[in-house]
Design a protein around this motif. Structure first.
Motif, mmCIF file in Angstrom:
data_model
loop_
_atom_site.group_PDB
_atom_site.id
_atom_site.type_symbol
_atom_site.label_atom_id
_atom_site.label_comp_id
_atom_site.label_asym_id
_atom_site.label_seq_id
_atom_site.Cartn_x
_atom_site.Cartn_y
_atom_site.Cartn_z
ATOM 1 N N GLU A 174 42.940 61.268 68.046
ATOM 2 C CA GLU A 174 43.940 60.855 69.035
ATOM 3 C C GLU A 174 43.435 59.615 69.745
ATOM 4 O O GLU A 174 42.280 59.573 70.168
ATOM 5 C CB GLU A 174 44.183 61.987 70.034
ATOM 6 C CG GLU A 174 45.096 63.067 69.447
ATOM 7 C CD GLU A 174 44.482 64.445 69.452
ATOM 8 O OE1 GLU A 174 43.979 64.849 70.513
ATOM 9 O OE2 GLU A 174 44.485 65.114 68.406
ATOM 10 N N ASP B 219 38.230 58.543 68.079
ATOM 11 C CA ASP B 219 38.895 59.679 68.714
ATOM 12 C C ASP B 219 38.766 59.605 70.237
ATOM 13 O O ASP B 219 37.661 59.472 70.773
ATOM 14 C CB ASP B 219 38.284 60.984 68.198
ATOM 15 C CG ASP B 219 39.081 62.184 68.678
ATOM 16 O OD1 ASP B 219 40.316 62.076 68.803
ATOM 17 O OD2 ASP B 219 38.461 63.239 68.932
ATOM 18 N N HIS B 220 39.893 59.685 70.927
ATOM 19 C CA HIS B 220 39.938 59.557 72.382
ATOM 20 C C HIS B 220 39.335 58.248 72.872
ATOM 21 O O HIS B 220 38.643 58.186 73.874
ATOM 22 C CB HIS B 220 39.315 60.777 73.074
ATOM 23 C CG HIS B 220 40.190 61.985 72.947
ATOM 24 N ND1 HIS B 220 40.291 62.696 71.771
ATOM 25 C CD2 HIS B 220 41.041 62.569 73.803
ATOM 26 C CE1 HIS B 220 41.151 63.672 71.922
ATOM 27 N NE2 HIS B 220 41.632 63.629 73.141
ATOM 28 N N HIS C 65 48.789 57.848 70.061
ATOM 29 C CA HIS C 65 49.304 58.634 68.937
ATOM 30 C C HIS C 65 48.319 59.741 68.568
ATOM 31 O O HIS C 65 47.120 59.615 68.794
ATOM 32 C CB HIS C 65 49.497 57.756 67.688
ATOM 33 C CG HIS C 65 50.502 56.663 67.865
ATOM 34 N ND1 HIS C 65 51.850 56.896 67.936
ATOM 35 C CD2 HIS C 65 50.353 55.318 67.992
ATOM 36 C CE1 HIS C 65 52.494 55.745 68.084
ATOM 37 N NE2 HIS C 65 51.612 54.771 68.140
ATOM 38 N N ASN C 66 48.863 60.801 67.953
ATOM 39 C CA ASN C 66 48.027 61.757 67.238
ATOM 40 C C ASN C 66 47.958 61.254 65.797
ATOM 41 O O ASN C 66 48.861 61.502 65.006
ATOM 42 C CB ASN C 66 48.640 63.153 67.254
ATOM 43 C CG ASN C 66 48.728 63.724 68.652
ATOM 44 O OD1 ASN C 66 47.983 63.325 69.544
ATOM 45 N ND2 ASN C 66 49.636 64.652 68.852
#
Lengths: 128, 147
Positions: A10, A78-79, A40-41
């Protein structure tokens, strides 16, 4: 033989390029150019190609590959805000190419990467 | 009659649920545990498998079809779903008596199993076999060099 593995992360981004004026950015990228950014995922399919080891029946050992993909790609994005970790505009097209290069650099001694498919939303898929 | 000679790929999906265990007779017990991890546990585990079969061929000028899907369905039912659904691949499929039923080996075996019967359905040929072990992993054999 190919073996494909799906990973998820994400992340935030904003579509905006200094090569265009503010007005042009808005025209080209629409909502995606809004100042605060959005997220977004993401899903990414990594498709490997190679020979199967006759002793194990495997093209690749799942856990070893997962570890490498996490280190080479997932932990970097991620993140995170993609605009801070990827140079240039973070469209799906460019991300797919950049991520493929990162992965190829991590698998120089392993199975070849036949393609990556970056899924930005269930309606957008970028194959590189 | 519309004569459209372009080749088209038609893809059909079937599903089956089966158990398997990853254990190679060519590896020591310790190597088996290291290479296969949880998949090596002695009593096996199972998956809801999905199989995609892609068939290439010219679109028939009369029927507008590459093949009759009912024929492909009957073939996949006879060769794949009936024998494999609710089976234990290591014990119930002779091919896997001494070969590890990995996703890769399953895809290779299904290609060999289906190539001739698919070709006999008409003016078409098997193009791709994709075996999904979960929503996050699949093995794919596509027609190319050597096939």
């Amino acid at each position: 033989m190919r073996l494909a593995r799906l990973y998820r992360f994400e992340a935030a981004h904003r579509l905006h390029t200094p090569w265009l004026t503010e007005r042009e950015n808005e025209e080209v990228y629409g909502k995606c150019a809004r100042v605060g950014g959005h997220g977004h995922n993401y899903e990414i399919w990594v498709v490997f190609e190679g020979e199967v080891d006759p002793r194990t029946g495997l093209l690749l050992e799942r856990e070893a590959v997962d570890r490498r993909v996490r280190e080479a790609l997932i932990e970097r994005v991620d993140h995170h805000n993609l605009d801070e970790v990827v140079e240039g505009v973070t469209t799906g097209e460019r991300l797919a190419r950049v991520f493929r290069r990162w992965l190829e650099a991590a698998f120089t001694d392993g199975p070849a990467i036949e393609r990556v498919e970056l899924v930005e939303t269930p309606r957008n898929r970028f194959v590189a | 009659m519309v004569n459209d000679s372009a080749w088209v790929r038609i893809q059909r999906t079937v599903r089956f649920s089966a158990a398997h265990r990853y254990h190679s007779e060519q590896l020591s017990e310790e190597e088996n545990r290291r290479v296969f991890g949880k998949c090596n546990r002695p009593h096996g585990h199972g998956h809801n498998y999905r199989l995609d079969v892609g068939v290439d061929g010219p679109v028939d000028a009369v029927t507008g079809m590459v093949i009759n899907l009912a024929d492909l369905d009957a073939l996949l039912k006879e060769k794949v779903v009936e024998p494999l659904d609710h089976s234990f691949l290591n014990y119930d499929v002779e091919h896997f008596a001494h070969i590890v039923p990995t996703c890769e080996n399953l895809a290779s075996w299904l290609w060999e199993l289906l190539e001739e019967p698919v070709a006999s359905l008409g003016n078409c040929r098997l193009a791709v076999v994709r075996v999904w072990e979960s929503e996050e992993l699949f093995a794919e054999v596509e027609r190319g060099e050597g096939r």
